[in-house]
Design a protein around this motif. Structure first.
Motif, PDB file in Angstrom:
ATOM      1  N   MET A  16       3.015   5.721  -3.078  1.00  0.00           N
ATOM      2  CA  MET A  16       4.159   6.540  -3.473  1.00  0.00           C
ATOM      3  C   MET A  16       4.267   6.635  -4.994  1.00  0.00           C
ATOM      4  N   ILE A  17       3.999   5.545  -5.677  1.00  0.00           N
ATOM      5  CA  ILE A  17       4.036   5.547  -7.145  1.00  0.00           C
ATOM      6  C   ILE A  17       2.938   6.449  -7.696  1.00  0.00           C
ATOM      7  N   ILE A  18       1.754   6.304  -7.154  1.00  0.00           N
ATOM      8  CA  ILE A  18       0.628   7.145  -7.603  1.00  0.00           C
ATOM      9  C   ILE A  18       0.922   8.617  -7.298  1.00  0.00           C
ATOM     10  N   GLY A  19       1.462   8.887  -6.120  1.00  0.00           N
ATOM     11  CA  GLY A  19       1.816  10.253  -5.757  1.00  0.00           C
ATOM     12  C   GLY A  19       2.853  10.842  -6.698  1.00  0.00           C
ATOM     13  N   GLY A  20       3.828  10.056  -7.101  1.00  0.00           N
ATOM     14  CA  GLY A  20       4.855  10.502  -8.046  1.00  0.00           C
ATOM     15  C   GLY A  20       4.263  10.822  -9.402  1.00  0.00           C
ATOM     16  N   TRP A  52       0.844  -1.206   0.000  1.00  0.00           N
ATOM     17  CA  TRP A  52       0.000   0.000   0.000  1.00  0.00           C
ATOM     18  C   TRP A  52       0.874   1.249   0.000  1.00  0.00           C
ATOM     19  N   ILE A  53       1.900   1.251   0.795  1.00  0.00           N
ATOM     20  CA  ILE A  53       2.801   2.405   0.867  1.00  0.00           C
ATOM     21  C   ILE A  53       3.520   2.581  -0.471  1.00  0.00           C
ATOM     22  N   LEU A  54       4.020   1.507  -1.031  1.00  0.00           N
ATOM     23  CA  LEU A  54       4.724   1.563  -2.306  1.00  0.00           C
ATOM     24  C   LEU A  54       3.772   2.022  -3.419  1.00  0.00           C
ATOM     25  N   GLY A  55       2.561   1.493  -3.441  1.00  0.00           N
ATOM     26  CA  GLY A  55       1.575   1.883  -4.455  1.00  0.00           C
ATOM     27  C   GLY A  55       1.186   3.347  -4.345  1.00  0.00           C
TER      28      GLY A  55
END
Length: 138
Positions: free
Chosen positions: A10-14, A5-8
Motif C-alpha cells: 500500500m505504501i509503495i502503491g501510494g 506485505w499488505i502495508l508495504g
C-alpha cells in the motif's frame, strides 16, 4: 507477516500514484527549451530555437497582398493551365510572381501565341478554377 506485505504494498502503491499524478500534472513546459528565459526576462531570447535554426526563411518585400493572392490563384489553376498549354510548368511561371501580364507573357513565349489571346484564356481558366473569395470586401 501478511499484514506487513499488505502495508508495504500500500505504501509503495501510494508513492507510485503520487509520482504518476505529478508527471501527469506537469506538462514539461517549464523545461521547454524554446520558451526558456532567465528570471526577469520573460520572452527575451538570445538564441534561436532548434526548430527556428532548421527552418529556411526569407522575407519578400514590395509584394502586395493582391500579388500573393494572384500567385496562389495561378498555382491553384495550374491543372487548367497545363491542360490548355501542356508545355507550361510551375517552374516556368515562378518568375512572374503573380503578375498575370507576366504569366501571360511567359506562356505566350513558350507556346508561340499572341500574349493578348493567352491573357484572355488565362483569365477564363483562373476564373473557372478558382473558388469565390470568402472575404466580404472582394
Amino acid at each position: 507477516m501478511a499484514k506487513r506485505w499488505i502495508l508495504g504494498s500500500m505504501i509503495i502503491g501510494g508513492i507510485v500514484a503520487a509520482v504518476m499524478r505529478k508527471k501527469r500534472s506537469s506538462g514539461g513546459y517549464e523545461f521547454d527549451e524554446i520558451d526558456s528565459a532567465e528570471p526577469g526576462e520573460f520572452g527575451s531570447r538570445s538564441e534561436l530555437s532548434p526548430a527556428q535554426e532548421m527552418a529556411p526563411f526569407h522575407t519578400r518585400k514590395g509584394v502586395s497582398v493582391e500579388e500573393l493572392s494572384t500567385a496562389a490563384k495561378v498555382e491553384n489553376s495550374l491543372g487548367g493551365i497545363q491542360k490548355k498549354w501542356p508545355a507550361v510548368t510551375l517552374d516556368d511561371l515562378g518568375p512572374a510572381e503573380g503578375d498575370l501580364d507576366k504569366v501571360a507573357a511567359v506562356i505566350a513565349a513558350k507556346v508561340s501565341q499572341p500574349q493578348a489571346a493567352v491573357r484572355k484564356e488565362l483569365d477564363g481558366i483562373i476564373a473557372e478554377e478558382t473558388p469565390d473569395s470568402s472575404f466580404p470586401g472582394h
